[in-house]
Design a protein around this motif. Structure first.
Motif, mmCIF file in Angstrom:
data_model
loop_
_atom_site.group_PDB
_atom_site.id
_atom_site.type_symbol
_atom_site.label_atom_id
_atom_site.label_comp_id
_atom_site.label_asym_id
_atom_site.label_seq_id
_atom_site.Cartn_x
_atom_site.Cartn_y
_atom_site.Cartn_z
ATOM 1 N N ASP A 126 0.811 -1.213 0.000
ATOM 2 C CA ASP A 126 0.000 0.000 0.000
ATOM 3 C C ASP A 126 0.848 1.269 0.000
ATOM 4 O O ASP A 126 0.661 2.133 -0.839
ATOM 5 C CB ASP A 126 -0.946 0.020 1.206
ATOM 6 C CG ASP A 126 -2.098 -0.962 1.060
ATOM 7 O OD1 ASP A 126 -2.298 -1.514 -0.033
ATOM 8 O OD2 ASP A 126 -2.803 -1.188 2.064
ATOM 9 N N CYS A 164 -0.439 0.190 7.837
ATOM 10 C CA CYS A 164 -1.434 0.008 6.771
ATOM 11 C C CYS A 164 -2.440 -1.084 7.129
ATOM 12 O O CYS A 164 -3.623 -0.974 6.786
ATOM 13 C CB CYS A 164 -0.745 -0.300 5.442
ATOM 14 S SG CYS A 164 0.091 1.148 4.733
ATOM 15 N N GLN A 221 -4.860 0.575 9.520
ATOM 16 C CA GLN A 221 -5.712 1.510 8.787
ATOM 17 C C GLN A 221 -6.779 0.748 7.992
ATOM 18 O O GLN A 221 -7.943 1.104 8.003
ATOM 19 C CB GLN A 221 -4.872 2.368 7.853
ATOM 20 C CG GLN A 221 -5.677 3.400 7.098
ATOM 21 C CD GLN A 221 -4.804 4.257 6.189
ATOM 22 O OE1 GLN A 221 -3.632 3.955 5.969
ATOM 23 N NE2 GLN A 221 -5.374 5.309 5.661
ATOM 24 N N ARG A 222 -6.383 -0.316 7.353
ATOM 25 C CA ARG A 222 -7.310 -1.131 6.560
ATOM 26 C C ARG A 222 -8.353 -1.796 7.465
ATOM 27 O O ARG A 222 -9.524 -1.862 7.119
ATOM 28 C CB ARG A 222 -6.517 -2.185 5.787
ATOM 29 C CG ARG A 222 -7.299 -2.943 4.776
ATOM 30 C CD ARG A 222 -6.314 -3.727 3.904
ATOM 31 N NE ARG A 222 -6.944 -4.790 3.203
ATOM 32 C CZ ARG A 222 -7.470 -4.687 2.005
ATOM 33 N NH1 ARG A 222 -7.435 -3.525 1.369
ATOM 34 N NH2 ARG A 222 -8.030 -5.717 1.414
ATOM 35 N N LYS A 223 -7.915 -2.265 8.615
ATOM 36 C CA LYS A 223 -8.832 -2.885 9.575
ATOM 37 C C LYS A 223 -9.861 -1.855 10.036
ATOM 38 O O LYS A 223 -11.041 -2.160 10.156
ATOM 39 C CB LYS A 223 -8.055 -3.429 10.767
ATOM 40 C CG LYS A 223 -8.919 -4.162 11.765
ATOM 41 C CD LYS A 223 -8.137 -4.520 13.011
ATOM 42 C CE LYS A 223 -7.568 -5.892 12.920
ATOM 43 N NZ LYS A 223 -6.939 -6.347 14.172
ATOM 44 N N GLY A 224 -9.427 -0.616 10.293
ATOM 45 C CA GLY A 224 -10.336 0.449 10.707
ATOM 46 C C GLY A 224 -11.363 0.773 9.643
ATOM 47 O O GLY A 224 -12.529 1.009 9.934
ATOM 48 N N GLN A 225 -10.953 0.772 8.378
ATOM 49 C CA GLN A 225 -11.878 1.035 7.273
ATOM 50 C C GLN A 225 -12.889 -0.094 7.147
ATOM 51 O O GLN A 225 -14.062 0.129 6.914
ATOM 52 C CB GLN A 225 -11.118 1.173 5.958
ATOM 53 C CG GLN A 225 -10.305 2.415 5.847
ATOM 54 C CD GLN A 225 -9.422 2.417 4.610
ATOM 55 O OE1 GLN A 225 -9.195 1.384 3.977
ATOM 56 N NE2 GLN A 225 -8.898 3.575 4.267
ATOM 57 N N ARG A 226 -12.431 -1.308 7.304
ATOM 58 C CA ARG A 226 -13.279 -2.485 7.165
ATOM 59 C C ARG A 226 -14.354 -2.509 8.241
ATOM 60 O O ARG A 226 -15.470 -2.947 8.018
ATOM 61 C CB ARG A 226 -12.414 -3.747 7.230
ATOM 62 C CG ARG A 226 -13.090 -4.983 6.766
ATOM 63 C CD ARG A 226 -12.138 -6.154 6.668
ATOM 64 N NE ARG A 226 -11.451 -6.418 7.906
ATOM 65 C CZ ARG A 226 -10.144 -6.622 8.015
ATOM 66 N NH1 ARG A 226 -9.379 -6.610 6.964
ATOM 67 N NH2 ARG A 226 -9.587 -6.868 9.185
ATOM 68 N N ASN A 227 -14.017 -1.999 9.419
ATOM 69 C CA ASN A 227 -14.958 -2.001 10.535
ATOM 70 C C ASN A 227 -15.736 -0.696 10.647
ATOM 71 O O ASN A 227 -16.311 -0.413 11.681
ATOM 72 C CB ASN A 227 -14.214 -2.265 11.853
ATOM 73 C CG ASN A 227 -13.689 -3.676 11.923
ATOM 74 O OD1 ASN A 227 -14.190 -4.559 11.255
ATOM 75 N ND2 ASN A 227 -12.676 -3.883 12.728
ATOM 76 N N ASN A 228 -15.727 0.126 9.599
ATOM 77 C CA ASN A 228 -16.447 1.400 9.607
ATOM 78 C C ASN A 228 -16.083 2.249 10.830
ATOM 79 O O ASN A 228 -16.953 2.707 11.560
ATOM 80 C CB ASN A 228 -17.959 1.172 9.559
ATOM 81 C CG ASN A 228 -18.399 0.480 8.297
ATOM 82 O OD1 ASN A 228 -17.832 0.721 7.242
ATOM 83 N ND2 ASN A 228 -19.381 -0.377 8.387
ATOM 84 N N GLY A 229 -14.812 2.410 11.069
ATOM 85 C CA GLY A 229 -14.371 3.215 12.193
ATOM 86 C C GLY A 229 -14.566 2.535 13.529
ATOM 87 O O GLY A 229 -14.729 3.174 14.545
#
Length: 93
Positions: A11, A41, A44-52
């Motif tokens: 990424d 990264c 960050q990707r985990k946070g996006q996947r869980n909608n914050g």
């Protein structure tokens, strides 16, 4: 047997170390692929996947007691869904 490896994040392009300890963990768990993202990264990707941080929940009917429950995955018809209480009861079997 294992030695630290330097990998490049797909990424951000930053180099990160895949430590011997991490490699041993991957081996013990049977993981076949090396990580492709640095820790930053991945987080960050985990946070996006869980909608914050909030999980998307789906309604389902418990196969055991018939109660309406919510689950963090899209229910499929080929497997039973259990509420928390019934899941705990089945978990011991």
């Amino acid at each position: 047997m294992f030695e630290d490896k330097t990998l490049v994040c797909k990424d951000c392009g930053a180099e990160f170390t895949f430590t011997a300890g991490e490699q041993e963990f991957y081996f013990e768990k049977g993981f076949k692929n090396e990580p492709v993202r640095c820790k930053s990264c991945r987080n960050q990707r985990k946070g996006q996947r869980n909608n914050g941080g909030e999980r998307e929940m789906h309604e389902a009917v418990c196969a055991e007691c018939g109660a309406t429950t919510k689950v963090p995955f899209l229910p499929r018809n080929d497997r039973p869904i259990y509420c928390s209480a019934c899941f705990q009861a089945h978990k011991g079997n």
